[in-house]
Design an enzyme around this catalytic site. Structure first.
Site, PDB file in Angstrom:
ATOM      1  N   TYR A 126     -12.093   5.471 -23.535  1.00  0.00           N
ATOM      2  CA  TYR A 126     -12.013   6.849 -24.015  1.00  0.00           C
ATOM      3  C   TYR A 126     -13.374   7.332 -24.500  1.00  0.00           C
ATOM      4  O   TYR A 126     -13.800   8.454 -24.209  1.00  0.00           O
ATOM      5  CB  TYR A 126     -10.986   6.921 -25.147  1.00  0.00           C
ATOM      6  CG  TYR A 126     -10.788   8.280 -25.748  1.00  0.00           C
ATOM      7  CD1 TYR A 126     -10.029   9.252 -25.101  1.00  0.00           C
ATOM      8  CD2 TYR A 126     -11.342   8.604 -26.989  1.00  0.00           C
ATOM      9  CE1 TYR A 126      -9.830  10.504 -25.662  1.00  0.00           C
ATOM     10  CE2 TYR A 126     -11.147   9.844 -27.565  1.00  0.00           C
ATOM     11  CZ  TYR A 126     -10.396  10.797 -26.900  1.00  0.00           C
ATOM     12  OH  TYR A 126     -10.213  12.033 -27.458  1.00  0.00           O
ATOM     13  N   ARG A 198     -11.317   5.903 -43.156  1.00  0.00           N
ATOM     14  CA  ARG A 198     -11.396   6.955 -42.150  1.00  0.00           C
ATOM     15  C   ARG A 198     -11.493   8.322 -42.826  1.00  0.00           C
ATOM     16  O   ARG A 198     -11.102   8.491 -43.981  1.00  0.00           O
ATOM     17  CB  ARG A 198     -10.152   6.927 -41.234  1.00  0.00           C
ATOM     18  CG  ARG A 198     -10.050   5.710 -40.331  1.00  0.00           C
ATOM     19  CD  ARG A 198     -11.141   5.688 -39.282  1.00  0.00           C
ATOM     20  NE  ARG A 198     -10.992   4.541 -38.373  1.00  0.00           N
ATOM     21  CZ  ARG A 198     -11.600   3.373 -38.549  1.00  0.00           C
ATOM     22  NH1 ARG A 198     -12.366   3.182 -39.617  1.00  0.00           N
ATOM     23  NH2 ARG A 198     -11.442   2.397 -37.681  1.00  0.00           N
TER      24      ARG A 198
END
Length: 291
Positions: A126, A198
């Site tokens: 990806y 994150r």
């Protein structure tokens, strides 16, 4: 807006603007097919394209379908950019991801580091496909003078997300697991230790920023556009558990991969031209998404 029926695409419907948006979903055109992409351009006649169309997923999806992720995203991005150029579409925004950044990199993630090394192995298919969208945009700019730009979000969440456990990103997958645990007395299991950090940005904020870039940003340099506040996955699970009022057992499976430990990004380039982006605070955004 390609990917117009997805999470970020749907958020454009909430914006107040002078523009007329045309929302294109996978049910309308198969953008991995060049002739379908040509058909889209001829039927919609856009002045600009915000290309949100992508094959996406979390750590599991990227690992299990790494070849599919590379091929499908490369075809989508190549077709959209090439056909837009051939039909004189004035501007294209390609939507990248912080996974384009190298695994070994200096923090925070700054735009000039994108091609300084290989991406993390957990989603390299990806990541390379998204990098190539930047390469092709730059090539079209250099050879033909096209005003095609690239925006880099971090982890996104919000209403209309994909809550599928196999293919969803981290926030919707957590919501789904906790929701089912509460309603079906299933013990939710999460991958890794929960310690990785994150950054998360609410989908409506990203739509607002993309509209701003459409009108105001013309640089060949990609631009980070996400909220830069970090939170651990374990703390995120706890927040969502509290919102959904789940107080049962949670299992962390340390035998499963958990991706990079952290990948904090710098949005200073955005702040230089948009000093006060209106980022939704995480608690408020998670409540809206859970609702």
């Amino acid at each position: 807006i390609t990917g117009g029926t997805g999470m970020v695409g749907s958020s454009f419907k909430l914006l107040e603007t002078k523009h007329k948006f045309i929302f294109v979903g996978s049910q309308d055109y198969d953008l991995t097919n060049r002739s379908q992409c040509v058909k889209m351009i001829l039927e919609t006649k856009p002045d600009a394209i915000v290309n949100l169309a992508a094959r996406v997923g979390g750590v599991k999806g990227n690992t299990d379908f790494v070849s599919d992720f590379y091929f499908e995203n490369t075809m989508i991005n190549t077709n959209v950019l090439r056909v837009a150029h051939e039909h004189n579409v004035e501007k294209v925004i390609s939507f990248l991801s912080t996974c384009v950044y190298p695994d070994q990199v200096s923090f925070p993630l700054t735009e000039e580091q994108i091609h300084n090394g290989p991406p993390h192995k957990s989603n390299f298919g990806y990541a390379y496909a998204k990098r190539m969208a930047h390469v092709y945009s730059s090539a079209l700019r250099q050879q033909f003078g096209r005003n095609y730009i690239c925006a880099i979000p971090n982890n996104l969440y919000g209403p209309c997300d994909n809550f599928d456990l196999e293919n969803g990103h981290v926030v919707p997958a957590i919501i789904r697991k906790i929701y089912e645990a509460k309603n079906n007395s299933k013990i939710p299991t999460f991958w890794g230790s929960g310690s990785p950090l994150r950054e998360f940005t609410y989908s409506e904020d990203i739509a607002e920023i993309l509209l701003f870039l459409l009108e105001e940003y013309d640089s060949a340099v990609p631009i980070n556009i996400g909220n830069t506040k970090e939170i651990s996955i374990r703390d995120l699970v706890n927040k969502i558990s509290n919102i959904l009022e789940y107080d049962g057992t949670i299992v962390w499976d340390s035998t499963k991969p958990e991706g990079q430990y952290r990948k904090p990004s710098s949005n200073q380039r955005l702040l230089d031209i948009l000093p006060d982006p209106k980022y939704t605070d995480l608690d408020s955004g998670l409540r809206k998404t859970c609702d």
